[in-house]
Design an enzyme around this catalytic site. Structure first.
Site, PDB file in Angstrom:
ATOM      1  N   LYS A  45     -10.111  13.035   7.660  1.00 30.43           N
ATOM      2  CA  LYS A  45      -9.496  12.752   8.964  1.00 30.43           C
ATOM      3  C   LYS A  45      -9.458  14.024   9.806  1.00 30.43           C
ATOM      4  O   LYS A  45      -9.409  15.127   9.253  1.00 30.43           O
ATOM      5  CB  LYS A  45      -8.056  12.274   8.757  1.00 30.43           C
ATOM      6  CG  LYS A  45      -7.922  10.853   8.268  1.00 30.43           C
ATOM      7  CD  LYS A  45      -6.455  10.455   8.207  1.00 30.43           C
ATOM      8  CE  LYS A  45      -6.283   9.038   7.699  1.00 30.43           C
ATOM      9  NZ  LYS A  45      -6.916   8.015   8.539  1.00 30.43           N
ATOM     10  N   LYS A  59       0.857  -1.187   0.000  1.00 29.33           N
ATOM     11  CA  LYS A  59       0.000   0.000   0.000  1.00 29.33           C
ATOM     12  C   LYS A  59       0.892   1.236   0.000  1.00 29.33           C
ATOM     13  O   LYS A  59       1.741   1.391   0.879  1.00 29.33           O
ATOM     14  CB  LYS A  59      -0.893   0.001   1.252  1.00 29.33           C
ATOM     15  CG  LYS A  59      -1.617   1.344   1.502  1.00 29.33           C
ATOM     16  CD  LYS A  59      -2.503   1.317   2.756  1.00 29.33           C
ATOM     17  CE  LYS A  59      -3.112   2.693   3.048  1.00 29.33           C
ATOM     18  NZ  LYS A  59      -3.945   2.719   4.276  1.00 29.33           N
ATOM     19  N   GLU A 115      -9.355   3.478   2.353  1.00 28.18           N
ATOM     20  CA  GLU A 115      -8.903   3.460   0.956  1.00 28.18           C
ATOM     21  C   GLU A 115      -7.838   2.413   0.697  1.00 28.18           C
ATOM     22  O   GLU A 115      -7.652   1.968  -0.430  1.00 28.18           O
ATOM     23  CB  GLU A 115      -8.392   4.848   0.551  1.00 28.18           C
ATOM     24  CG  GLU A 115      -6.931   5.152   0.919  1.00 28.18           C
ATOM     25  CD  GLU A 115      -6.645   5.142   2.420  1.00 28.18           C
ATOM     26  OE1 GLU A 115      -7.597   5.317   3.208  1.00 28.18           O
ATOM     27  OE2 GLU A 115      -5.474   4.940   2.804  1.00 28.18           O
ATOM     28  N   ARG A 124      -7.534  -0.765   1.541  1.00 24.90           N
ATOM     29  CA  ARG A 124      -8.041  -2.058   1.055  1.00 24.90           C
ATOM     30  C   ARG A 124      -8.507  -1.948  -0.392  1.00 24.90           C
ATOM     31  O   ARG A 124      -8.497  -2.933  -1.131  1.00 24.90           O
ATOM     32  CB  ARG A 124      -9.163  -2.558   1.980  1.00 24.90           C
ATOM     33  CG  ARG A 124     -10.408  -1.720   1.995  1.00 24.90           C
ATOM     34  CD  ARG A 124     -11.256  -1.955   3.231  1.00 24.90           C
ATOM     35  NE  ARG A 124     -10.648  -1.361   4.423  1.00 24.90           N
ATOM     36  CZ  ARG A 124     -11.157  -1.449   5.647  1.00 24.90           C
ATOM     37  NH1 ARG A 124     -12.274  -2.115   5.865  1.00 24.90           N
ATOM     38  NH2 ARG A 124     -10.542  -0.878   6.671  1.00 24.90           N
ATOM     39  N   ASP A 164      -2.648  10.391   3.041  1.00 20.56           N
ATOM     40  CA  ASP A 164      -4.020   9.950   3.290  1.00 20.56           C
ATOM     41  C   ASP A 164      -4.758  11.001   4.114  1.00 20.56           C
ATOM     42  O   ASP A 164      -4.679  11.016   5.344  1.00 20.56           O
ATOM     43  CB  ASP A 164      -4.011   8.598   4.019  1.00 20.56           C
ATOM     44  CG  ASP A 164      -5.430   8.067   4.262  1.00 20.56           C
ATOM     45  OD1 ASP A 164      -6.385   8.638   3.693  1.00 20.56           O
ATOM     46  OD2 ASP A 164      -5.564   7.071   5.011  1.00 20.56           O
TER      47      ASP A 164
HETATM   48  N1  BES Z   1      -4.012   4.921   6.794  1.00 19.27           N
HETATM   49  C1  BES Z   1      -5.094   4.671   7.660  1.00 19.27           C
HETATM   50  C2  BES Z   1      -4.740   3.754   8.834  1.00 19.27           C
HETATM   51  C3  BES Z   1      -3.730   4.283   9.816  1.00 19.27           C
HETATM   52  C4  BES Z   1      -4.134   5.034  10.896  1.00 19.27           C
HETATM   53  C5  BES Z   1      -2.402   3.957   9.688  1.00 19.27           C
HETATM   54  C6  BES Z   1      -3.202   5.475  11.816  1.00 19.27           C
HETATM   55  C7  BES Z   1      -1.456   4.403  10.617  1.00 19.27           C
HETATM   56  C8  BES Z   1      -1.868   5.152  11.679  1.00 19.27           C
HETATM   57  C9  BES Z   1      -6.244   3.996   6.906  1.00 19.27           C
HETATM   58  O1  BES Z   1      -6.377   4.351   5.578  1.00 19.27           O
HETATM   59  C10 BES Z   1      -7.521   4.375   7.595  1.00 19.27           C
HETATM   60  O2  BES Z   1      -7.804   5.530   7.677  1.00 19.27           O
HETATM   61  N2  BES Z   1      -8.234   3.376   8.098  1.00 19.27           N
HETATM   62  C11 BES Z   1      -9.455   3.586   8.773  1.00 19.27           C
HETATM   63  C12 BES Z   1     -10.407   2.510   8.355  1.00 19.27           C
HETATM   64  C13 BES Z   1     -11.805   2.708   8.856  1.00 19.27           C
HETATM   65  C14 BES Z   1     -12.431   3.896   8.182  1.00 19.27           C
HETATM   66  C15 BES Z   1     -12.583   1.460   8.598  1.00 19.27           C
HETATM   67  C16 BES Z   1      -9.198   3.514  10.271  1.00 19.27           C
HETATM   68  O3  BES Z   1      -8.431   2.657  10.707  1.00 19.27           O
HETATM   69  O4  BES Z   1      -9.743   4.336  11.006  1.00 19.27           O
HETATM   70 ZN    ZN Z   2      -4.577   4.897   4.623  1.00 23.32          ZN
HETATM   71 ZN    ZN Z   3      -7.502   6.091   5.208  1.00 21.38          ZN
END
Ligand code: BES
Ligand code: ZN
Ligand code: ZN
Length: 497
Positions: A274, A262, A346, A348, A267
């Site tokens: 976020k 990935k 995103e 996945r 992001d």
């Molecule tokens: N890149 C993030 C996950 C992440 C968060 C990595 C903090 C490292 C540190 C990922 O794309 C994400 O935002 N995931 C969401 C998924 C949810 C919306 C199902 C998450 O984990 O909140």
């Molecule tokens: Zn991400």
């Molecule tokens: Zn994300």
């Protein structure tokens, strides 16, 4: 650190800038230390008696030697309790030694200790890794950072098993790739766009490593509706970066290792934006992709006899008038339809298309690496990543390689009973559940739908991939860690046996 030379020597052959010795936390001096102490007229004994030399892990004591030893300085490196000494301990001690040396750099001699519960080979490997990873600086973008004089050479004082210098030399080459992955993860997102990541990967191409970066038009032609949608809001369009390694002496066996990464170069979360706090750390959301690129480059440099195809899905998840939205239904390259319920899930999506591509290009065994869910970081913190797999043997192989490499990884489950949480009323799947439960395993269940036939494993490295702060061991710096590079090299070694 540019290049690190490793040699096995006898004391006295060359004068190093420092002699380093591992020093356990125990009463009295060990045999090796006692001999040194005689030449130092009992200074170590006195320091120990005064409580200034205790052998605590990560602590160092430095003495200038005034000709008493064949080294300008002696650095006594605490390693904690002797029976607890492992590779991480020695990585930490070696890192403390380079940091203690500060601006001196130059040549460090290590006196290995055959009474430690670790083979001499493993001691040397750990010391090389600790030296290289411990001296990494993420401050490349400071205009007045004064360049430190690096440690250029390590001498090992030991009745060495044959090949110790050579194997430690290979470790040093891998160490450079770990630090290269850290440079990528630390690069600011205005500098490292998906296109630039593709260009950096292309610079690695050589006789045995071919690299191409598919552009947005080609991504669309392949029907990769998921990757395409995630990358659409950014002026810096997505890339599918493909690296193929053919071993020069031919491969041992029929395995084609498929590495998938990935690489979200930033992001923001998209429309499901976020919060602002620490959003800057989302430049590190490409750490999995960086590990895959640096990992295959390291394997190619070592010329390991295994075929590898690496597929890195690079995109920037932003907000614009052309963003993909919650409610959108996308069609992935394998034909499955996905209802978007959260644009911040995103990772996945981009992995779905990359996994399909790696399988189509002949990968027999898949491993993806991704900073996929915040919940995995909440669960395991900065040390372990979590692993999922659709086959027990493959899981075992991954975990064994991970533990041997220092990239710690712990198993997590998959189960068909989780699948219903990514069921959609409108499409084949949805990309996130509205329950605040089990998000790492739901992400893995989602990915499983795109991994095709055959063994696949997924490593969620959201915790150890990019550090908010020093880990207090040999990873003393905030930012990218290069997690996954050593794991990939170790896995490739094992599969090539
Ligand atoms: N890149 C993030 C996950 C992440 C968060 C990595 C903090 C490292 C540190 C990922 O794309 C994400 O935002 N995931 C969401 C998924 C949810 C919306 C199902 C998450 O984990 O909140
Ligand atoms: Zn991400
Ligand atoms: Zn994300």
């Amino acid at each position: 650190m540019e290049k690190l030379t490793i040699e096995v020597r006898q004391p006295g052959e060359v004068e190093p800038d420092a002699l380093a010795i591992p020093f356990p936390q125990e009463d009295g001096l060990s045999n090796g230390t006692r001999t040194l102490d005689e030449r130092l007229k009992g200074r170590l004994q006195r320091l120990a008696k005064d409580g200034e030399l205790k052998g605590d892990l990560g602590k160092t004591v430095m003495l200038h030697t005034d000709g008493e030893l064949d080294a300008r300085r002696l650095i006594v490196a605490g390693v904690g309790k002797r029976e607890d000494v492992d590779a991480d301990t020695l990585r930490t001690a070696a890192s403390a030694v380079v940091r203690r040396l500060g601006d001196v750099g130059g040549t460090v001699a290590w006196q290995l200790d055959d009474s430690l519960p670790l083979s001499l080979d493993d001691q040397a490997t750990a010391i090389v890794e600790g030296t290289m990873l411990g001296s990494y600086s993420p401050a490349r973008w400071k205009t007045e950072e004064k360049p430190r004089k690096p440690v250029e050479k390590i001498l090992f004082y030991t009745d060495a098993p044959d090949g110790l210098a050579e194997s430690a030399g290979r470790t040093a080459r891998v160490g450079r790739w770990v630090n290269a992955a850290r440079d990528l993860a630390n690069s600011p997102p205005n500098e490292l766009t998906p296109q630039v990541l593709g260009e950096r990967a292309a610079e690695l191409s050589g006789p045995n490593l071919t690299v191409e970066a598919l552009e947005p038009g080609q991504i669309d032609e392949l029907g990769m509706g998921a990757l395409s949608a995630v990358g659409r809001a950014s002026a810096n369009g997505p890339r599918l970066i493909v690296l193929r390694y053919e071993p020069p002496q031919g491969a041992k066996g029929d395995t084609v290792l498929g590495l998938v990464g990935k690489a979200i170069t930033f992001d923001a979360g998209g429309i499901s934006l976020k919060p602002a706090l620490k959003m800057e750390d989302m430049k590190g959301d490409m750490a999995g992709g960086a590990a895959v690129i640096a990992g295959i480059a390291a394997v190619a440099e070592l010329e390991l006899p295994i075929r590898i195809i690496a597929v890195v899905a690079a995109a920037e998840n932003l907000v614009s008038g052309d963003s993909f939205r919650p409610g959108d239904i996308l069609r992935a390259a394998n034909g499955k339809t996905i209802e978007i319920t959260n644009t911040d899930a995103e990772g996945r999506l981009v992995l779905a298309d990359a996994l399909w591509y790696a399988r189509r290009e002949g990968a027999t065994h898949l491993l993806d690496l991704a900073t996929l869910t915040g919940a995995m970081e909440l669960a395991l913190g900065d040390f372990y990543a979590g692993a999922f797999a659709n086959e027990d043997d493959w899981m075992k192989e991954i975990l064994a390689a991970a533990e041997a490499s220092g990239d710690h990884t712990w198993p997590f489950p998959l189960h068909p009973r989780y699948r219903r949480y990514v069921d959609s009323s409108f499409a084949d799947l949805k990309n996130s559940s509205d329950l605040r439960q089990g998000s790492p395993v739901l992400a893995a269940e989602f990915l499983r739908e795109f991994a095709g036939e055959g063994p696949w494993a997924h490593i969620d490295m959201a915790g150890p991939g990019f550090l908010e702060r020093s880990r207090g061991d040999y990873l003393t710096q905030r930012g990218g860690t290069g997690y996954g590079v050593r794991l990939i090299v170790e896995l490739a070694k094992r599969l090539a046996r």
